[in-house]
Every structure is written in structure tokens, then in C-alpha cells.
Write a protein that holds these residues in place. Structure first.
Motif, mmCIF file in Angstrom:
data_model
loop_
_atom_site.group_PDB
_atom_site.id
_atom_site.type_symbol
_atom_site.label_atom_id
_atom_site.label_comp_id
_atom_site.label_asym_id
_atom_site.label_seq_id
_atom_site.Cartn_x
_atom_site.Cartn_y
_atom_site.Cartn_z
ATOM 1 N N UNK A 64 -42.492 11.067 36.735
ATOM 2 C CA UNK A 64 -41.085 10.794 36.450
ATOM 3 C C UNK A 64 -40.735 9.367 36.884
ATOM 4 N N UNK A 65 -39.644 8.799 36.335
ATOM 5 C CA UNK A 65 -39.338 7.395 36.601
ATOM 6 C C UNK A 65 -38.454 7.151 37.818
ATOM 7 N N UNK A 66 -38.623 7.964 38.863
ATOM 8 C CA UNK A 66 -37.819 7.806 40.075
ATOM 9 C C UNK A 66 -38.431 8.645 41.192
ATOM 10 N N UNK A 67 -37.972 8.390 42.404
ATOM 11 C CA UNK A 67 -38.533 9.036 43.600
ATOM 12 C C UNK A 67 -38.039 10.455 43.830
ATOM 13 N N UNK A 96 -31.346 11.228 38.010
ATOM 14 C CA UNK A 96 -32.746 11.482 38.324
ATOM 15 C C UNK A 96 -32.992 12.795 39.081
ATOM 16 N N UNK A 97 -32.112 13.170 39.980
ATOM 17 C CA UNK A 97 -32.311 14.424 40.718
ATOM 18 C C UNK A 97 -32.306 15.613 39.769
ATOM 19 N N UNK A 98 -31.363 15.641 38.847
ATOM 20 C CA UNK A 98 -31.287 16.759 37.911
ATOM 21 C C UNK A 98 -32.523 16.873 37.050
ATOM 22 N N UNK A 99 -33.049 15.743 36.611
ATOM 23 C CA UNK A 99 -34.264 15.788 35.806
ATOM 24 C C UNK A 99 -35.439 16.305 36.629
ATOM 25 N N UNK A 100 -35.523 15.887 37.885
ATOM 26 C CA UNK A 100 -36.615 16.343 38.749
ATOM 27 C C UNK A 100 -36.541 17.856 38.961
ATOM 28 N N UNK A 101 -35.344 18.389 39.173
ATOM 29 C CA UNK A 101 -35.179 19.834 39.344
ATOM 30 C C UNK A 101 -35.573 20.558 38.052
#
Length: 328
Positions: A64-67, A96-101
Motif C-alpha cells: 500500500x502507498x502509506x504506513x 490511508x487508514x480506511x484503505x489499510x483496514x
């Protein structure tokens, strides 16, 4: 608007306990895990009159494009142990948090529902949907989206939120613990670490890591002038909620500090500063010139270092680490 800046002279003497060591082992066991690079940028070191500027580049993290996956995936791992039988993960996000979840939910065969304020870009919303998430877009702020997400959770749903409030602090602490891997990968002893701030969770992780080791660098937190909830709270001496508006630093567009982050940042962060839109955009361009892809929320750290330079005790031998949290 006037720049806000807060200094805490006693911060470097404050100490706390580190994140659990099993966090790093969990991440190392993931198939896509690899430490992210630490890029030296001599041109910035020369400009700022320091020995080294090193950029921790989180533009590619676990596919993904973020930490954010570092925190979200560890939190999901721990939360599912605490809540067996969960069928759907719910969260609010400004990107980014929502995409990671959503990505982790899909990997685990779970459903996901992500609440998003309408100031988030259509590109970011489409990226979340691409992970199979149900997305609810609300004509409101990030803070209100968090309230909506929390209120929607019933039955076998589980809230995975990266902000804490009284009564909801266990999972946000797991998320903060998850970020510790990022700092454990840094193999230099910095004199200053610069971190972006939204609700303050990654700044909390920064302070926790460096105030629980023998190395005690200064920590500088940076947030948008249009969403300065941490700096405003520090200046007020207590948590405050600020009105937010649109900002190019979309990932930092938060109006209320995390209840977990607040005492850690109050006691352990040396300097906090706000930056303007054009300063963040310039920082994006300057990092791109150094072949580093950084969005405005990540590049805010360079903008903040420039803004606070005269308030920082740095010399021509100092090593500065900038955390760039996302790709452009």
C-alpha cells in the motif's frame, strides 16, 4: 493565519515504556514485509545547516502507498483475538487508514465498512472501494465521520479506529503499538525526529519509541494550520477541538486529539508547529526533486522543519529524520 508553535523544554527527560516486541515479529511474518528505506538528502542538509537529513520513505509499505497498514493490521490481529466471531470491520478515515483496514479485511475474508467525510478526494474513495469495502460518504468533518462509524457498529461488527476517546482506547493503542515497527527499522541515532500529526497517533508512537530507549532525540510534530488540534491543545494546556476545513494535507485533517496521544505528546514532545498549504506543496516538490514520492501529509514534515528551524537546537553535525508517511 499566524503560525502556531509550542515548545516543551522538559520533554527530553520524560520516559515511558516501549511497545511490545512481538509487534515487529508479526510484521516480519507477513509475506509483503520489508523495511522501508531511509534516504539521505544532502541538498536539504545543506539548506538547513545540519549534518544529515534522512527521509523515512513510507510510499511503499505492505503493498500500500502509506504506513497505515503497520498499525491497522497489528490492531486487527490483536482485536480479532479479543473478539472472535467478528464478521465486519468498521472504521472512519480521511484516506490511508480506511484503505489499510479494507485491504486486511479482504485478506481475512471479512467484510468492511468505511465512513469518509466528503472532503476526501474521489481518488482516495475509489481506492478504498477497490479493496471491496462498503463506503459511506458523509457531508461532514472527519471527526463527525468517526462518530458515525462508532455509532453504526452492532452485533458482529468491530470498530478499528485510529483515534481514541474515553471508553474506546484498547484498539487505538494496538494501532499505535503497530507503528513501532517503523521506528525499530531506523538504524541511526537521530538528534531530531520530525513527524506529521492528525489526531496524534503516529506522533504518540514516535515519542513512545524514543522516550523508552537510551537515545533521546528531540521530537518535532507538524500539523496543518487549518487543522491544528494538537498545537492548539498544547498551547491551551488541555485537549481542545478545533474547526477544520479542506487542506492539501488531507491525512492530517483532524479536529480533536486522540485521548491516548494527548498525555504522551503533552509530556514527551519537544516542539509542535503548524504549516501552511503552500509550504506543504513546496515540500512535496522538493522531495520529488530528490526522487522521493511524498504526498502533502508526508511532506509536511519537511515544511515543519523549515518553519521551526530557528526554534530547534541543531548544529552542522546534527542528524534529522523526517517521516514521510505516504506516496504522492
Amino acid at each position: 493565519m499566524p503560525r502556531l508553535l509550542h515548545r516543551s523544554p522538559a520533554a527530553r527527560s520524560w520516559r515511558t515504556t516501549p511497545a511490545p516486541t512481538e509487534v515487529l515479529a508479526f510484521h516480519q511474518g507477513l509475506s509483503d514485509y520489508a523495511p522501508t528505506p531511509l534516504h539521505a538528502v544532502p541538498a536539504l542538509a545543506g539548506e538547513l545547516g545540519v549534518g544529515r537529513v534522512l527521509v523515512k520513505d513510507e510510499s511503499h509499505r505492505l503493498g500500500l502507498p502509506a504506513f497505515k497498514a503497520l498499525g491497522a493490521w497489528w490492531a486487527i490481529h490483536r482485536a480479532l483475538q479479543d473478539h472472535p466471531g467478528t464478521e465486519e470491520l468498521v472504521t472512519a478515515t480521511d484516506g490511508n487508514h480506511g484503505r489499510a483496514v479494507a485491504r486486511r479485511a479482504r485478506m481475512l475474508g471479512l467484510r468492511s465498512h468505511v465512513f469518509v467525510p466528503d472532503v476526501v478526494s474521489s481518488t482516495a474513495i475509489d481506492a478504498i472501494r477497490s479493496e471491496g469495502a462498503k463506503v459511506t460518504v458523509l457531508p461532514t468533518s472527519y471527526d463527525a465521520a468517526v462518530v458515525a462509524a462508532a455509532s453504526a457498529v452492532t452485533g458482529r461488527q468491530l470498530l478499528i479506529q485510529d483515534s481514541a476517546w474515553p471508553g474506546y482506547e484498547v484498539i487505538p493503542q494496538y494501532i499505535v503499538d503497530g507503528y513501532s515497527t517503523l521506528f525499530r527499522e531506523i538504524d541511526v541515532r537521530p538528534d531530531l525526529v520530525v513527524v506529521p500529526m492528525g489526531v496524534g497517533s503516529v506522533a504518540q508512537a514516535t515519542v513512545t519509541h524514543y522516550r523508552s530507549t537510551d537515545s533521546a532525540p528531540a521530537v518535532l510534530g507538524v500539523e496543518p494550520a487549518r487543522a491544528a488540534c494538537i498545537t492548539s491543545s498544547l498551547l491551551a494546556g488541555q485537549p481542545v477541538t478545533v474547526e477544520t476545513s479542506t487542506t492539501v494535507m488531507a491525512g492530517l485533517n483532524c479536529g480533536t486529539p486522540s485521548s491516548l496521544a494527548w498525555p504522551v505528546l503533552r509530556d514527551g514532545m519537544d516542539v509542535s508547529v503548524t504549516v501552511e498549504e503552500d509550504e506543504a506543496i513546496r515540500a512535496v516538490e522538493d522531495l520529488a526533486a530528490a526522487s522521493i514520492s511524498s504526498g502533502p501529509s508526508g511532506a509536511a514534515t519537511l515544511a515543519g522543519l523549515r518553519a521551526a528551524r530557528d526554534a530547534l537546537e541543531l548544529t552542522c553535525d546534527s542528524t534529522v529524520v523526517l517521516l514521510s508517511t505516504e506516496a504522492n
